[in-house]
Write a protein that holds these residues in place. Sequence first.
Motif, PDB file in Angstrom:
ATOM      1  N   TYR A   1       9.373   8.261  -8.397  1.00  0.00           N
ATOM      2  CA  TYR A   1       9.504   9.673  -8.005  1.00  0.00           C
ATOM      3  C   TYR A   1      10.940  10.060  -7.649  1.00  0.00           C
ATOM      4  O   TYR A   1      11.213  11.214  -7.348  1.00  0.00           O
TER       5      TYR A   1
ATOM      6  N   SER B   1       0.293   6.174  -3.256  1.00  0.00           N
ATOM      7  CA  SER B   1       0.531   7.166  -4.319  1.00  0.00           C
ATOM      8  C   SER B   1       0.464   8.590  -3.780  1.00  0.00           C
ATOM      9  O   SER B   1       1.270   9.449  -4.152  1.00  0.00           O
TER      10      SER B   1
ATOM     11  N   LYS C   1       7.585   0.808  -5.536  1.00  0.00           N
ATOM     12  CA  LYS C   1       7.471   1.168  -6.961  1.00  0.00           C
ATOM     13  C   LYS C   1       7.326   2.680  -7.138  1.00  0.00           C
ATOM     14  O   LYS C   1       7.945   3.272  -8.015  1.00  0.00           O
ATOM     15  N   LEU C   2       6.508   3.286  -6.294  1.00  0.00           N
ATOM     16  CA  LEU C   2       6.259   4.728  -6.424  1.00  0.00           C
ATOM     17  C   LEU C   2       7.501   5.537  -6.068  1.00  0.00           C
ATOM     18  O   LEU C   2       7.812   6.532  -6.730  1.00  0.00           O
TER      19      LEU C   2
ATOM     20  N   GLU D   1       0.175   0.362  -6.556  1.00  0.00           N
ATOM     21  CA  GLU D   1       0.719   1.689  -6.882  1.00  0.00           C
ATOM     22  C   GLU D   1      -0.250   2.542  -7.694  1.00  0.00           C
ATOM     23  O   GLU D   1      -0.066   3.745  -7.809  1.00  0.00           O
ATOM     24  N   ASP D   2      -1.297   1.914  -8.240  1.00  0.00           N
ATOM     25  CA  ASP D   2      -2.293   2.662  -9.022  1.00  0.00           C
ATOM     26  C   ASP D   2      -3.585   2.891  -8.243  1.00  0.00           C
ATOM     27  O   ASP D   2      -4.638   3.132  -8.831  1.00  0.00           O
TER      28      ASP D   2
END
Lengths: 110, 239
Positions: free
Chosen positions: B59, B24, B54-55, B116-117
Amino acid sequence: MKISELTAKNLFATVNDGGNGDTEITKPFACDLLSFAMSKASSGCAWFTVMGNVNTIAVSVLADCACIVLCEGAELDEVATQKAQQQNVTVYRTDMPVFDAALMLYKEMQ
Amino acid sequence: MKLSYDLHIHSCLSPCGDNDMLPSNIVGMAALKGLDVIAVTDHCSCLNCPAVAKLAEAYGITALFGMELTTEEEVHILCLFDRLEKAMDFGSYVRTQYLDIQNVPEIFGEQLIVDEDDNIIGKEDTLLINATQIGFEFVHGLTEEYGGIMIPAHVEKKANSLLANLGAVPEESRFTCFEMKHIGYRDEICEKHPYFRNCKMITNSDSHYLEYINEPVNFIEADEKSAQAVLKALKNINN
């Protein structure tokens, strides 16, 4: 031979004093591939190598080497120097080839 | 179109990577800097690539996927793929070629697998900075087989590089792209090793800390802003 005695003999230039002057050097050990050194270097050895990167310092700590001797004029890069200071690893350097440098220490130890 | 890139970034999965190098943070920093294309390339593992995928999508950053492979001879090679699945399959193969040596986190650093978190979803136990059992000569064929590209990393460096560890470019080499850390040495190495004259050269940050991720100062010419186009551009030595 103790690390402090090796330093005093000035055979090799001191790059980092790890503060382990009382550590007894058991024997010279020469190897450049870290994956071999990791499993073959024995506790207390003086490790002769041309690999001056940060992982050399980590492997030296893992294998409990007495010191590292960088040969052939190889130098510690900046990150490795910081790591050597943090982990109290004694590092010397010399322009001599690995074999010649290791042999010189071996003779001094007899 | 010209795309700014940084294709050699280590995450917290690399033992030498700072634990702030969460996917992230890396993708967020790349977005902040305005980079078009990035690749997170941990030592011998792609396990943080799913989070990057995913990130990057969230973005709007283009990502390539892969790793910095360490060969049997301890040569570092970027292995990049245009699709996550290809990189993961390649990673699964590389895993079968690990040496059985465990990480010691207090000495080498932690090897964190995160989502991703920023949740830690696993830790890699095998020491990733170690050599694999894959010889340099096999890497080109392997990356081709999985649909990617091999890029010998920081070839001018004094450790863990093609030139330092092998002494020269092996005659049977087929790679077409190489990476330099310090591009000022390009003429010198091309003179000594003419093989490089017919290759594309890229330069990346090789960052292990967030602040060292490159600014958008290096560019690659690609047909469009997509992973496929960037991979194609990396393989094309004529632009």
